[in-house]
Design an enzyme around this catalytic site. Sequence first.
Site, short mmCIF file in Angstrom:
data_model
loop_
_atom_site.label_atom_id
_atom_site.label_comp_id
_atom_site.label_asym_id
_atom_site.label_seq_id
_atom_site.Cartn_x
_atom_site.Cartn_y
_atom_site.Cartn_z
N TYR A 130 27.19 -8.62 32.73
CA TYR A 130 25.75 -8.39 32.84
C TYR A 130 24.93 -9.57 32.32
O TYR A 130 23.71 -9.49 32.22
CB TYR A 130 25.34 -7.12 32.09
CG TYR A 130 25.88 -5.83 32.68
CD1 TYR A 130 26.79 -5.84 33.73
CD2 TYR A 130 25.48 -4.59 32.19
CE1 TYR A 130 27.30 -4.66 34.26
CE2 TYR A 130 25.97 -3.42 32.72
CZ TYR A 130 26.88 -3.46 33.75
OH TYR A 130 27.37 -2.29 34.28
N LYS A 187 40.87 -4.96 28.39
CA LYS A 187 41.89 -5.14 29.44
C LYS A 187 42.51 -6.52 29.20
O LYS A 187 42.58 -7.37 30.10
CB LYS A 187 41.20 -5.04 30.82
CG LYS A 187 42.14 -5.02 32.00
CD LYS A 187 42.80 -3.68 32.23
CE LYS A 187 43.74 -3.74 33.43
NZ LYS A 187 44.52 -2.51 33.61
N ASP A 220 41.64 1.34 31.60
CA ASP A 220 41.99 2.35 32.59
C ASP A 220 42.64 3.56 31.93
O ASP A 220 42.35 4.71 32.28
CB ASP A 220 42.86 1.76 33.72
CG ASP A 220 43.89 0.76 33.22
OD1 ASP A 220 43.88 0.43 32.02
OD2 ASP A 220 44.72 0.31 34.04
N ASP A 244 29.53 0.85 29.95
CA ASP A 244 28.61 1.50 30.89
C ASP A 244 29.35 2.62 31.62
O ASP A 244 28.88 3.77 31.71
CB ASP A 244 28.08 0.44 31.87
CG ASP A 244 26.92 0.93 32.70
OD1 ASP A 244 26.51 2.10 32.53
OD2 ASP A 244 26.43 0.15 33.53
N ASP A 248 29.52 7.06 30.87
CA ASP A 248 29.18 8.07 31.87
C ASP A 248 30.31 9.08 32.04
O ASP A 248 30.07 10.28 32.22
CB ASP A 248 28.86 7.41 33.22
CG ASP A 248 27.39 6.96 33.32
OD1 ASP A 248 26.80 6.68 32.27
OD2 ASP A 248 26.86 6.89 34.45
MG MG Z 1 24.87 3.46 33.34
#
Ligand code: MG
Length: 360
Positions: A130, A187, A220, A244, A248
């Site tokens: 980002y 990772k 993962d 992020d 969720d």
């Molecule tokens: Mg989000």
Amino acid sequence: MSAPPFTILVIPGDGIGREVIPAAVAALQATGLPLRFQEANAGWECFQRCGEALPPETLDAARRADAVLFGAVASPSHPVAGYRSPIVRLRRELDLYANIRPVFDDPPSGDPCARRVDLVVVRENTEDLYAGRERVEDGGATAIAERVITRRASERIARVAFELARARRAARGASDAPPAKVTLVHKANVLRETCGLFRAVALEVAQAYPDVQADEMLVDTCALQLATRPERFDVIVTTNLFGDILSDVACAWGGGLGLASSANLGERHALFEPVHGAAPDIAGKGIANPLAAIGCAALLLDHLARRAPPDIAPAIHAWSARIQRAVRYARTVGPHTPDLGGDAVTSEVTNAVIAHMLTT
Ligand code: MG
Ligand code: NAI
């Protein structure tokens, strides 16, 4: 330390941001605490109207405020010249490096099989993919994004996670309560340099917290574990994009997006926002769940209480706890908006929460 009255900058943004943020403001006003509200524009509609997604006066006001309450903005998925997501920019400009997303479930009492989900995702908020370092080559046939991970950002986010785990353990009190634990998620088996640096720095920070268990998990695996065994987590710390997505996933255990609140914290500034977006599919219908936004009001007060003078800090903290209890009550008992299976409108839920927080 700030002195009251505290200035809260309110940025409703787009879509349901304009429906749920007034609910959070109403809850804050109902406390009678010395808070001063100021409203500012940002978002897609603001961009279309004035050509700026984050006008300079909004950014200035955010810098001056004691805390920012942010709704949601609608960002188009296709590139639009001159448009950048104001929330991503605000996080960077105010150096809000720690994104804190708590999730807890409320299983029916007495159910022996009930899970006890009580976890927090601590997401690095300023770099990773980002960082905005994207470009195209080959006349548009190849798109490249640079992933930026620094020692400085990894170290400070790890420290936030370990401090939080310690504070949560202290708040649990009882000697038989679960120990503090931080799970480092990365990772590094594939992204050897970027995730490798994050992992190495976080493990270094862990050395300074012998009272907090540190374990690590590949991202993962973490996604699957969050979906199947969420009760095994306490504090998760990870990089921006992984955080992020994982937060969720985690928020499914907390009643979904309509209940997920978050804090964006830096050394000097703090911004509170529901995890959800502008929800164009339900915007304007008055049925958005306000509990995530009202939960942000509780996080905001908790933050102010830590910075307030000692004569007022306990009262602010008590109101934060009351709002949280009222949100939990509304989540369990209702009234419920359609996302929770009910047919209540936003204002009914808001009124019920405020009534509960004023009478209990
Ligand atoms: Mg989000
Ligand atoms: P979204 O969170 O807006 O909506 C996803 C689904 O959850 C929709 O079906 C929506 O109706 C439902 N939902 C979300 N919040 C709800 C609430 N409080 N009560 C009841 N139902 C709720 O995510 P989506 O659809 O991916 O994005 C829509 C727009 O929002 C996009 O333009 C996106 O860029 C933006 N967005 C902005 C964010 C922010 O400002 N921080 C975060 C996520 C998305």
